[in-house]
Design a protein around this motif. Structure first.
Motif, PDB file in Angstrom:
ATOM      1  N   PHE A 344       0.819  -1.214   0.000  1.00 35.17           N
ATOM      2  CA  PHE A 344       0.000   0.000   0.000  1.00 35.17           C
ATOM      3  C   PHE A 344       0.851   1.260   0.000  1.00 35.17           C
ATOM      4  O   PHE A 344       0.397   2.326   0.380  1.00 35.17           O
ATOM      5  CB  PHE A 344      -0.964  -0.041   1.199  1.00 35.17           C
ATOM      6  CG  PHE A 344      -1.675  -1.369   1.287  1.00 35.17           C
ATOM      7  CD1 PHE A 344      -2.579  -1.742   0.289  1.00 35.17           C
ATOM      8  CD2 PHE A 344      -1.419  -2.265   2.316  1.00 35.17           C
ATOM      9  CE1 PHE A 344      -3.205  -2.980   0.330  1.00 35.17           C
ATOM     10  CE2 PHE A 344      -2.055  -3.509   2.352  1.00 35.17           C
ATOM     11  CZ  PHE A 344      -2.949  -3.865   1.363  1.00 35.17           C
ATOM     12  N   ALA A 345       2.127   1.123  -0.437  1.00 31.51           N
ATOM     13  CA  ALA A 345       3.029   2.274  -0.429  1.00 31.51           C
ATOM     14  C   ALA A 345       2.929   3.089  -1.717  1.00 31.51           C
ATOM     15  O   ALA A 345       3.539   4.147  -1.825  1.00 31.51           O
ATOM     16  CB  ALA A 345       4.459   1.805  -0.211  1.00 31.51           C
ATOM     17  N   SER A 346       2.160   2.611  -2.692  1.00 25.49           N
ATOM     18  CA  SER A 346       2.003   3.309  -3.982  1.00 25.49           C
ATOM     19  C   SER A 346       3.351   3.625  -4.616  1.00 25.49           C
ATOM     20  O   SER A 346       3.588   4.731  -5.082  1.00 25.49           O
ATOM     21  CB  SER A 346       1.221   4.610  -3.811  1.00 25.49           C
ATOM     22  OG  SER A 346      -0.055   4.339  -3.306  1.00 25.49           O
ATOM     23  N   ASP A 347       4.247   2.652  -4.620  1.00 26.60           N
ATOM     24  CA  ASP A 347       5.559   2.831  -5.231  1.00 26.60           C
ATOM     25  C   ASP A 347       5.533   2.198  -6.629  1.00 26.60           C
ATOM     26  O   ASP A 347       5.348   0.991  -6.776  1.00 26.60           O
ATOM     27  CB  ASP A 347       6.616   2.145  -4.344  1.00 26.60           C
ATOM     28  CG  ASP A 347       8.030   2.376  -4.852  1.00 26.60           C
ATOM     29  OD1 ASP A 347       8.204   2.585  -6.076  1.00 26.60           O
ATOM     30  OD2 ASP A 347       8.971   2.345  -4.031  1.00 26.60           O
ATOM     31  N   ALA A 348       5.719   3.055  -7.659  1.00 29.14           N
ATOM     32  CA  ALA A 348       5.601   2.590  -9.044  1.00 29.14           C
ATOM     33  C   ALA A 348       6.624   1.493  -9.360  1.00 29.14           C
ATOM     34  O   ALA A 348       6.354   0.589 -10.142  1.00 29.14           O
ATOM     35  CB  ALA A 348       5.770   3.757 -10.013  1.00 29.14           C
ATOM     36  N   ARG A 349       7.804   1.575  -8.730  1.00 34.87           N
ATOM     37  CA  ARG A 349       8.830   0.546  -9.014  1.00 34.87           C
ATOM     38  C   ARG A 349       8.401  -0.803  -8.451  1.00 34.87           C
ATOM     39  O   ARG A 349       8.629  -1.848  -9.031  1.00 34.87           O
ATOM     40  CB  ARG A 349      10.181   0.963  -8.398  1.00 34.87           C
ATOM     41  CG  ARG A 349      10.792   2.190  -9.047  1.00 34.87           C
ATOM     42  CD  ARG A 349      11.830   2.797  -8.144  1.00 34.87           C
ATOM     43  NE  ARG A 349      11.265   3.078  -6.820  1.00 34.87           N
ATOM     44  CZ  ARG A 349      11.976   3.513  -5.788  1.00 34.87           C
ATOM     45  NH1 ARG A 349      13.262   3.706  -5.903  1.00 34.87           N
ATOM     46  NH2 ARG A 349      11.381   3.740  -4.614  1.00 34.87           N
ATOM     47  N   TRP A 350       7.743  -0.748  -7.286  1.00 39.43           N
ATOM     48  CA  TRP A 350       7.279  -2.002  -6.659  1.00 39.43           C
ATOM     49  C   TRP A 350       6.227  -2.673  -7.531  1.00 39.43           C
ATOM     50  O   TRP A 350       6.293  -3.869  -7.816  1.00 39.43           O
ATOM     51  CB  TRP A 350       6.705  -1.673  -5.266  1.00 39.43           C
ATOM     52  CG  TRP A 350       6.297  -2.894  -4.483  1.00 39.43           C
ATOM     53  CD1 TRP A 350       7.084  -3.629  -3.660  1.00 39.43           C
ATOM     54  CD2 TRP A 350       4.997  -3.498  -4.464  1.00 39.43           C
ATOM     55  NE1 TRP A 350       6.365  -4.674  -3.120  1.00 39.43           N
ATOM     56  CE2 TRP A 350       5.078  -4.620  -3.596  1.00 39.43           C
ATOM     57  CE3 TRP A 350       3.792  -3.215  -5.080  1.00 39.43           C
ATOM     58  CZ2 TRP A 350       3.996  -5.451  -3.339  1.00 39.43           C
ATOM     59  CZ3 TRP A 350       2.708  -4.040  -4.823  1.00 39.43           C
ATOM     60  CH2 TRP A 350       2.813  -5.148  -3.961  1.00 39.43           C
ATOM     61  N   ILE A 351       5.260  -1.879  -7.983  1.00 41.12           N
ATOM     62  CA  ILE A 351       4.162  -2.467  -8.784  1.00 41.12           C
ATOM     63  C   ILE A 351       4.693  -2.928 -10.149  1.00 41.12           C
ATOM     64  O   ILE A 351       4.258  -3.942 -10.693  1.00 41.12           O
ATOM     65  CB  ILE A 351       2.966  -1.484  -8.940  1.00 41.12           C
ATOM     66  CG1 ILE A 351       1.735  -2.181  -9.508  1.00 41.12           C
ATOM     67  CG2 ILE A 351       3.293  -0.298  -9.790  1.00 41.12           C
ATOM     68  CD1 ILE A 351       1.009  -3.027  -8.510  1.00 41.12           C
ATOM     69  N   GLU A 352       5.701  -2.212 -10.657  1.00 41.09           N
ATOM     70  CA  GLU A 352       6.315  -2.631 -11.928  1.00 41.09           C
ATOM     71  C   GLU A 352       6.946  -4.019 -11.759  1.00 41.09           C
ATOM     72  O   GLU A 352       6.865  -4.872 -12.631  1.00 41.09           O
ATOM     73  CB  GLU A 352       7.362  -1.584 -12.337  1.00 41.09           C
ATOM     74  CG  GLU A 352       7.994  -1.790 -13.696  1.00 41.09           C
ATOM     75  CD  GLU A 352       6.985  -1.873 -14.835  1.00 41.09           C
ATOM     76  OE1 GLU A 352       7.216  -2.719 -15.727  1.00 41.09           O
ATOM     77  OE2 GLU A 352       5.978  -1.126 -14.842  1.00 41.09           O
ATOM     78  N   HIS A 353       7.545  -4.246 -10.583  1.00 39.21           N
ATOM     79  CA  HIS A 353       8.221  -5.520 -10.324  1.00 39.21           C
ATOM     80  C   HIS A 353       7.245  -6.643  -9.957  1.00 39.21           C
ATOM     81  O   HIS A 353       7.330  -7.746 -10.477  1.00 39.21           O
ATOM     82  CB  HIS A 353       9.250  -5.334  -9.207  1.00 39.21           C
ATOM     83  CG  HIS A 353       9.983  -6.599  -8.879  1.00 39.21           C
ATOM     84  ND1 HIS A 353      10.964  -7.117  -9.708  1.00 39.21           N
ATOM     85  CD2 HIS A 353       9.851  -7.471  -7.850  1.00 39.21           C
ATOM     86  CE1 HIS A 353      11.414  -8.253  -9.176  1.00 39.21           C
ATOM     87  NE2 HIS A 353      10.757  -8.481  -8.054  1.00 39.21           N
ATOM     88  N   TYR A 354       6.319  -6.334  -9.039  1.00 40.57           N
ATOM     89  CA  TYR A 354       5.443  -7.396  -8.521  1.00 40.57           C
ATOM     90  C   TYR A 354       4.090  -7.474  -9.229  1.00 40.57           C
ATOM     91  O   TYR A 354       3.322  -8.408  -8.988  1.00 40.57           O
ATOM     92  CB  TYR A 354       5.214  -7.208  -7.015  1.00 40.57           C
ATOM     93  CG  TYR A 354       6.409  -7.591  -6.171  1.00 40.57           C
ATOM     94  CD1 TYR A 354       6.786  -8.924  -6.036  1.00 40.57           C
ATOM     95  CD2 TYR A 354       7.161  -6.618  -5.502  1.00 40.57           C
ATOM     96  CE1 TYR A 354       7.883  -9.276  -5.271  1.00 40.57           C
ATOM     97  CE2 TYR A 354       8.261  -6.975  -4.728  1.00 40.57           C
ATOM     98  CZ  TYR A 354       8.623  -8.307  -4.615  1.00 40.57           C
ATOM     99  OH  TYR A 354       9.706  -8.662  -3.856  1.00 40.57           O
ATOM    100  N   GLY A 355       3.791  -6.473 -10.091  1.00 37.59           N
ATOM    101  CA  GLY A 355       2.464  -6.423 -10.712  1.00 37.59           C
ATOM    102  C   GLY A 355       2.300  -7.423 -11.847  1.00 37.59           C
ATOM    103  O   GLY A 355       3.250  -8.094 -12.265  1.00 37.59           O
TER     104      GLY A 355
END
Ligand code: DAH
Length: 371
Positions: A344-355
């Protein structure tokens, strides 16, 4: 005389040659069908230069005619041929120009790469929905803001029972009558809402947001659950076990999963259990299905007779089972995501990696997950 004649003929012949050059040049220069037609009429038309010359043949001596006649005929044929060739070329050019101007591009533009990724929570929720849909479950939903009755009382939490405290509930300000709304602490209140409005048989799953005042590496104040509820006349623990084992196999995409049901306590089920699955840790990787270690993945049990009664169902007639599982936790497990707070940190790099790819819908036919 013979010499004179020869000179005349030579003159006439060179004139014919000059004429031919001129006419052929005009033909070559003609840019339109009408310009070409003008040239044709001027040369070969009734009053054209070539036709006029043909008329002079009659006045010639036989010797002259023998010489000039074929030359003029040859001229006429070559000019006619050149006109035909030019005409065909002009027609073809006109057709090409028309085709080019009327060209329709029937191809689609290249589909742009989809931007953005599907969040692991959405992905896992969709996977769970796909699995239970295939087993014949419907999807039900309920409100995030609940009242005490649906979240606790109807689910057989006694007043002032410590289980209410266990839930670390977020309460709203009390109203004048003392009642206070709350953010639902689990998806179980939707069991109540469903049983109060639908006649059994009931077979539903309930995905949704839930809230508890808690925060660390594996807890966030807002998290997600999927609840399950089956109510019928003779559904029993065996059905519960079979359903949840089949779910675990399909969800973790393995051929077999070791499961263990440990006795537990929930106010709304009796008997109650927690389901563990076997796993093995190899380096940083967790392998589900094999190994000697156990991990709890959900709570479950037979719906308590009091709950059935609270919802207007006769426990002597109906019985069933229920379970509740944490979506975020299942996502961490399945996709090796170490910290829940990053969800829930709204980090674009995280979602790019785990999405997940937005064009890949979880689907039992083609495979649940394709990263
Ligand atoms: N509501 C429980 C919780 O949030 C989970 C749960 C356990 C739901 C057992 C059930 C059940 O329906 O039968 O901890």
């Amino acid at each position: 005389m013979a010499l004179f004649l020869l000179m005349m003929e030579t003159d006439a012949m060179s004139e014919i040659e000059t004429l031919e050059r001129e006419i052929l040049a005009k033909i070559a220069a003609a840019e339109t069908a009408s310009a070409l037609e003008e040239t044709r009429v001027a040369a070969l038309g009734k009053k054209g230069v070539v036709s006029e010359r043909m008329k002079t043949l009659g006045k010639m001596s036989p010797e002259e005619r023998k010489e000039i006649g074929p030359a003029l005929n040859g001229l006429k044929t070559r000019i006619a041929d050149a006109i035909e060739v030019k005409k065909a070329a002009l027609e073809e050019a006109a057709l090409d120009a028309r085709l080019a101007s009327e060209k329709v591009d029937v191809t689609l533009p290249v589909r742009p790469e989809p931007k953005g990724k599907i969040h692991p929570v959405s992905q896992v929720t969709e996977e769970i929905v796909a699995i239970f849909s295939a087993m014949g479950f419907d999807v039900a939903e309920g409100p995030d803001i609940e009242d005490d009755f649906h979240n606790f009382t109807a689910l057989n939490f006694p007043p002032d029972h410590p289980a209410r405290e266990m839930h670390d509930t977020f309460f709203f300000e009390p109203k004048e009558d003392g009642s206070r709304k709350l953010l639902r602490t689990h998806t179980s209140p939707v069991q109540v809402r469903t049983m109060m409005t639908q006649k059994p048989p009931i077979r539903i799953i309930i995905p949704g947001r839930t809230f508890r005042c808690d925060s660390d590496q594996t807890h966030t104040p807002m998290f997600h659950q999927v609840e399950g509820l089956v109510i019928d006349r003779d559904s029993h623990m065996g059905h519960l076990k079979g359903t949840l084992e089949a779910f675990a196999r399909t969800f973790f995409e393995v051929d077999s999963v070791k499961t263990r049901f440990r006795p537990h306590f929930f106010p709304f089920t009796e008997p109650s259990a927690e389901m563990d699955i076997g796993y093995e840790r190899v380096g940083n990787e967790i392998r589900i299905g094999q190994g000697e270690a156990w991990m709890e993945i959900l709570g479950c049990g037979m719906v308590h007779p009091n709950v059935l009664r609270n919802c207007g169902l006769d426990p002597d007639e109906y019985q069933g089972f229920a379970w509740g599982m944490g979506v975020d936790r299942l996502a961490m497990l399945k996709y090796g995501i170490p910290d829940l707070r990053d969800f829930f940190a709204s980090d674009a790099r995280w979602i790019e990696h785990y999405g997940f790819d937005p064009l890949d819908q979880p689907n039992l036919a083609v495979g649940l997950s394709r990263k």
